[in-house]
Scaffold this motif. Structure first.
Motif, PDB file in Angstrom:
ATOM      1  N   LEU A 377       0.824  -1.211   0.000  1.00 16.12           N
ATOM      2  CA  LEU A 377       0.000   0.000   0.000  1.00 16.12           C
ATOM      3  C   LEU A 377       0.854   1.256   0.000  1.00 16.12           C
ATOM      4  O   LEU A 377       0.533   2.260  -0.653  1.00 16.12           O
ATOM      5  CB  LEU A 377      -0.915   0.018   1.228  1.00 16.12           C
ATOM      6  N   ALA A 378       1.958   1.203   0.739  1.00 15.93           N
ATOM      7  CA  ALA A 378       2.811   2.385   0.873  1.00 15.93           C
ATOM      8  C   ALA A 378       3.731   2.587  -0.320  1.00 15.93           C
ATOM      9  O   ALA A 378       4.220   3.700  -0.553  1.00 15.93           O
ATOM     10  CB  ALA A 378       3.647   2.281   2.150  1.00 15.93           C
ATOM     11  N   THR A 379       3.971   1.519  -1.079  1.00 17.99           N
ATOM     12  CA  THR A 379       4.900   1.598  -2.207  1.00 17.99           C
ATOM     13  C   THR A 379       4.393   2.596  -3.250  1.00 17.99           C
ATOM     14  O   THR A 379       3.255   2.516  -3.709  1.00 17.99           O
ATOM     15  CB  THR A 379       5.081   0.218  -2.862  1.00 17.99           C
ATOM     16  N   GLY A 380       5.248   3.548  -3.595  1.00 17.36           N
ATOM     17  CA  GLY A 380       4.906   4.529  -4.621  1.00 17.36           C
ATOM     18  C   GLY A 380       4.111   5.715  -4.130  1.00 17.36           C
ATOM     19  O   GLY A 380       3.845   6.644  -4.900  1.00 17.36           O
ATOM     20  N   LYS A 381       3.706   5.702  -2.870  1.00 12.58           N
ATOM     21  CA  LYS A 381       2.923   6.820  -2.334  1.00 12.58           C
ATOM     22  C   LYS A 381       3.847   7.893  -1.746  1.00 12.58           C
ATOM     23  O   LYS A 381       4.861   7.581  -1.119  1.00 12.58           O
ATOM     24  CB  LYS A 381       1.944   6.341  -1.262  1.00 12.58           C
ATOM     25  N   GLN A 382       3.460   9.126  -1.931  1.00 14.21           N
ATOM     26  CA  GLN A 382       4.180  10.254  -1.340  1.00 14.21           C
ATOM     27  C   GLN A 382       3.534  10.575   0.004  1.00 14.21           C
ATOM     28  O   GLN A 382       2.594  11.369   0.088  1.00 14.21           O
ATOM     29  CB  GLN A 382       4.113  11.470  -2.276  1.00 14.21           C
ATOM     30  N   LEU A 383       4.020   9.927   1.049  1.00  8.08           N
ATOM     31  CA  LEU A 383       3.381  10.077   2.357  1.00  8.08           C
ATOM     32  C   LEU A 383       3.711  11.408   3.029  1.00  8.08           C
ATOM     33  O   LEU A 383       3.287  11.659   4.154  1.00  8.08           O
ATOM     34  CB  LEU A 383       3.796   8.918   3.267  1.00  8.08           C
ATOM     35  N   THR A 384       4.452  12.254   2.323  1.00  5.96           N
ATOM     36  CA  THR A 384       4.692  13.609   2.849  1.00  5.96           C
ATOM     37  C   THR A 384       3.543  14.543   2.492  1.00  5.96           C
ATOM     38  O   THR A 384       3.434  15.641   3.046  1.00  5.96           O
ATOM     39  CB  THR A 384       5.999  14.170   2.271  1.00  5.96           C
ATOM     40  N   THR A 385       2.680  14.109   1.552  1.00  4.32           N
ATOM     41  CA  THR A 385       1.524  14.939   1.209  1.00  4.32           C
ATOM     42  C   THR A 385       0.318  14.486   2.020  1.00  4.32           C
ATOM     43  O   THR A 385       0.125  13.286   2.252  1.00  4.32           O
ATOM     44  CB  THR A 385       1.199  14.839  -0.292  1.00  4.32           C
ATOM     45  N   ASP A 386      -0.482  15.422   2.431  1.00  3.75           N
ATOM     46  CA  ASP A 386      -1.602  15.118   3.326  1.00  3.75           C
ATOM     47  C   ASP A 386      -2.579  14.120   2.709  1.00  3.75           C
ATOM     48  O   ASP A 386      -3.002  13.162   3.364  1.00  3.75           O
ATOM     49  CB  ASP A 386      -2.348  16.412   3.680  1.00  3.75           C
ATOM     50  N   GLN A 387      -2.978  14.360   1.432  1.00  2.76           N
ATOM     51  CA  GLN A 387      -4.012  13.525   0.846  1.00  2.76           C
ATOM     52  C   GLN A 387      -3.541  12.084   0.690  1.00  2.76           C
ATOM     53  O   GLN A 387      -4.271  11.133   1.007  1.00  2.76           O
ATOM     54  CB  GLN A 387      -4.443  14.085  -0.515  1.00  2.76           C
ATOM     55  N   GLU A 388      -2.311  11.898   0.195  1.00  2.00           N
ATOM     56  CA  GLU A 388      -1.818  10.533   0.006  1.00  2.00           C
ATOM     57  C   GLU A 388      -1.612   9.843   1.348  1.00  2.00           C
ATOM     58  O   GLU A 388      -1.824   8.631   1.473  1.00  2.00           O
ATOM     59  CB  GLU A 388      -0.518  10.548  -0.811  1.00  2.00           C
TER      60      GLU A 388
END
Length: 643
Positions: A377-388
C-alpha cells in the motif's frame, strides 16, 4: 518384492509419535483426550479430524478415514503399505534393510515407457550441452548467467540443437516406437504423420514429478528466429498423460527432502530456483511460467504446513505476490509468509549484487501477508503529502481491522503510526469496526450440526446409560454430541459432529467389542462361550483381534489396525477411538443379554417373512411349523430378564 520384517514394522510404528508426524501437515490443538484439526483429506471449515496420542491412531468423523501412522501416510501420500512404512522409517531414522524401489506401486506400463523415453531425452540433451560442439554456445550462455558446472549437472540442464531430427533418430535407435514418441510430447507431427523434434535451439530444463521422474521439459530460446517470427522465450511440453502444467512445480521432487529443515520457497521462475540453489537455498520451487494455480497450492500444502513467497521485487512481481496470496490464503492448512527483495531486484540480481550469504539471510526476513499488504500500500505513495497520507491510512486501517488477534493488531498499528507519524491511539480510534472469524474454527458450536437422534427405547445397558456409542472421549461425563463445545480448560473446544444412529442392540455390540479389545478376560470369555456378534462386521473384527492378540502380547490398538481389512478400517478406527468407562461383570452380562435379544428379534423377523411366503404358496404344513417356532421364540423373548 522384498518383504519388510514384522519386527521392523513394529519398531518403526513404536518409534514415531503419531501426533508429531501428523502435526507436520495438520495444525492440531488439544481438546479433551484427543487432538483436533482440519481434515487433510477434504476441504472443511470446522475441525472433524481427531488424533489420539495414547492409542497412536487418527480418525476423521466427517470422511471416515482412520488408522495408525502408516495408514495416514498411505492416505495422505497415496502410497502402498510398504512405501508408507519406508517413509515413516525415514522420518524416524530407522534403516529397514530392504530394497525400497522394489516396494514402489505397480505403474501403468505405458507411463513407465514414456518416462524411460523422457529420461533418455534428458540424458541426450545434457550430453549435447556439456560435451558436443553444438552445445558450446548454450553452455557459454549459462556460464555467463553465473551457473556453475555442478549446478548444471544437478538440474540436468541440456540443449536441444538446431537440427530438428537428432532427437527422433536417437530415441528410435534406442527402441522407442512411433506411437510412444508421438505420445511423449517431444515431437511435432506433420500433416502426413511424420514426426520432427518439437524443441529446437533451446536450453532445456527437465521437469520432474514428486518422485523425481522426468515428465516433460521447458525450453528457453537461445537465439531469436532469423525470419523475425515471434516465438515464446520459454516453451513447455504439451499436456500429456504424464505432464499437466497446472499440477507441476519445478524442482519439487528434489527440494521436498529439505522441507523438514526449511519451508518451501516459491519463486517466479526456473532461473530463480537455480540461482537460489547455487546460493545455498535448496528449498526453492517455481510454477510453470504462469500464475500460481489451486492445484499447485494443494500440492505444496501436501508437502508442508508453511511456505514462503519470494517473487521479483519490482512492481509486476509484487502484484503477482498479491494475487498468489489471495489464492494461498484460501487454503486453510497452509501458513504463508513473504520475502520482499529490495530495490525491485529479482533473486539472481540480489545474489549478484550482495552475495550468497546476504541472500540466505534475506530468505529468513519474512513478513506476514498483512505486513506485505501494508508494505505494498505504501509503495509509490508520497506520504509527505496530506491527501496521500490520509488515503494510505484509510486503506491500511481497513486491512488492520480484519486481523482477529488484538496483539497483532497493535503491532500493525504501530507500524502504520511509525510510517505516517500519526499517534497510534488516534489510529486505533479511527479503525473501522470488524467482526472477524478465525479460519478453521466455527463462530458457534451449532456449526458442527445437530445432536444425533436419540434412541427412543434405549436407557443404556447396565451401568452404561450415559454412553452414547460415539467417539472422542469418556462418554460417561462428556457433553459430546449436545451441539455445544466441551471445554477442556485450555481454551480449545472439542468439535461436535453428526454421529451415525445406532439402535440399542448395535450400541451394545459396539461397546462389547471395544471392551473385549481393552480387557483380555472379556475377549477370552466370549471366545470360550462361542459368542457370536449378530452383525458380521463386528464378528470379523472380533476374530481379527483374537488372532492379533494371540501373536502380540502388548495388544496395542495401533498395531492391530495394520491387520484390519480395508473395507472395515473406518469401522475399526471409529471403535478404537472410543473410551468407555470401566465395566463390571454384571454390566458385561447385560450387554451379552441385550445382544442375545437382537438375535432372537432378527430370527422372529425372518420367521414372519417365511410364514408369509408359505401362506402365499398354500403350504399349510410349513406355515404351521414356522408358526410354532415363532410362538416358542416369543415365549423365550418374554421370559428373558429385563436389560
Amino acid at each position: 518384492m522384498a518383504a519388510i520384517p514384522e519386527t521392523k514394522i513394529d519398531e518403526v510404528r513404536n518409534a514415531v509419535n503419531i501426533v508429531d508426524y501428523i502435526g507436520q501437515f495438520v495444525s492440531l490443538h488439544k481438546a479433551g483426550q484427543n487432538m483436533f484439526g482440519l481434515c487433510p483429506f477434504q476441504d472443511e471449515k470446522t475441525p472433524s479430524f481427531s488424533v489420539n496420542e495414547s492409542k497412536q491412531i487418527f480418525h476423521c468423523f466427517s470422511c471416515g478415514r482412520g488408522g495408525n501412522v502408516f495408514k495416514f501416510v498411505m492416505e495422505y501420500d497415496h502410497l502402498a503399505f510398504p512405501q508408507a512404512v519406508a517413509k515413516v522409517a525415514d522420518y524416524a531414522g530407522i534403516e529397514l534393510g530392504v530394497d525400497l524401489d522394489a516396494n514402489r506401486p505397480v505403474e501403468d506400463p505405458a507411463k513407465v515407457a514414456q518416462k524411460a523415453l523422457l529420461k533418455q531425452t534428458q540424458d541426450f540433451y545434457h550430453h549435447i550441452l556439456v560435451n558436443a560442439e553444438s552445445g558450446s554456445e548454450a553452455l557459454a550462455y549459462l556460464h555467463k548467467r553465473g551457473l556453475e558446472d555442478a549446478t548444471i549437472e544437478h538440474f540436468n540442464i541440456g540443449f536441444a540443437p538446431v537440427d530438428g531430427t537428432l532427437l527422433r533418430s536417437f530415441v528410435t535407435a534406442h527402441g522407442f516406437d512411433y506411437d510412444l514418441q508421438r505420445k511423449s510430447g517431444m515431437f511435432a507431427e506433420n500433416q502426413d504423420g511424420t514426426l520432427h523434434d518439437r524443441f529446437i535451439d533451446r536450453v532445456m530444463f527437465p521437469l520432474t514429478d514428486i518422485n523425481g521422474d522426468v515428465i516433460g521439459f521447458s525450453g528457453r530460446m537461445l537465439h531469436k528466429p532469423s525470419n523475425g517470427r515471434t516465438i515464446g522465450k520459454y516453451v513447455n511440453s504439451p499436456e500429456t498423460d504424464l505432464f499437466a502444467k497446472r499440477e507441476v512445480l519445478f524442482n519439487l521432487g528434489p527440494a521436498k527432502n529439505d522441507f523438514k529443515q526449511s519451508p518451501p520457497i516459491l519463486f517466479e521462475g526456473f532461473m530463480d530456483v537455480i540461482a537460489a540453489y547455487q546460493a545455498g537455498v535448496t528449498t526453492g520451487i517455481a510454477s510453470m511460467g504462469t500464475s500460481l494455480t489451486e492445484e499447485q497450492v494443494g500440492i505444496i500444502a501436501h508437502q508442508s504446513r508453511e511456505m514462503v513467497l519470494c517473487y521479483d521485487g519490482d512492481e509486476p512481481g509484487q502484484h503477482a505476490t498479491g494475487r498468489a496470496l489471495e489464492l494461498i490464503e484460501r487454503h486453510s492448512r497452509l501458513k504463508v509468509s513473504v520475502v520482499v527483495l529490495p530495490d525491485g531486484q529479482d533473486p539472481d540480481e540480489f545474489i549478484q549484487s550482495r552475495g550468497k550469504e546476504a541472500f540466505q539471510q534475506q530468505m529468513t526476513q519474512t513478513i506476514t501477508p498483512l505486513g506485505f499488504r501494508l508494505h505494498a500500500l505504501a509503495t509509490g505513495k508520497q506520504l509527505t503529502t496530506d491527501q496521500e497520507k490520509l488515503d494510505y491510512i484509510h486503506d491500511a486501517l481497513a486491512l488492520v481491522a480484519r486481523e482477529p488477534d488484538p496483539v497483532a493488531q497493535s503491532v500493525y498499528l504501530s507500524q502504520v503510526a511509525k510510517l505516517t507519524g500519526v499517534n497510534e491511539a488516534d489510529l486505533k480510534t479511527s479503525m473501522p469496526a470488524s467482526t472477524p472469524v478465525t479460519p478453521g474454527l466455527p463462530a458457534t458450536g451449532d456449526e458442527f450440526g445437530p445432536e444425533p437422534p436419540a434412541d427412543e427405547e434405549d436407557p443404556g445397558p447396565g451401568g452404561f446409560g450415559g454412553w452414547s456409542g460415539g467417539s472422542g472421549g469418556n462418554f460417561g461425563s462428556s457433553s459430546f454430541g449436545n451441539g455445544n463445545f466441551g471445554s477442556n480448560g485450555s481454551g480449545h473446544t472439542a468439535p461436535q459432529v453428526m454421529r451415525p444412529h445406532y439402535d440399542r442392540f448395535e450400541k451394545a455390540e459396539r461397546l462389547l467389542l471395544v471392551l473385549s479389545w481393552r480387557d483380555p478376560e472379556i475377549a477370552t470369555r466370549l471366545h470360550q462361550t462361542d459368542f457370536v456378534f449378530p452383525d458380521a462386521p463386528y464378528q470379523t473384527l472380533f476374530d481379527a483381534w483374537l488372532n492379533f492378540a494371540h501373536e502380540n502380547e502388548d495388544g496395542a490398538i495401533a498395531g492391530f489396525l495394520d491387520q484390519v481389512p480395508e473395507d472395515l478400517m473406518a469401522t475399526a478406527t471409529d471403535l478404537a477411538m472410543m473410551t468407555p468407562p470401566e465395566s463390571t461383570d454384571e454390566e458385561v452380562d447385560g450387554l451379552i443379554a441385550q445382544i442375545g435379544e437382537k438375535s432372537i428379534r432378527d430370527r422372529l423377523a425372518a420367521l414372519k417373512v417365511e410364514m408369509t411366503q408359505a401362506q402365499q404358496l398354500g403350504d399349510k404344513q410349513t406355515s404351521l411349523t414356522l408358526s410354532q417356532q415363532y410362538i416358542e421364540l416369543m415365549r423365550t423373548l418374554k421370559a428373558r430378564p429385563s436389560v
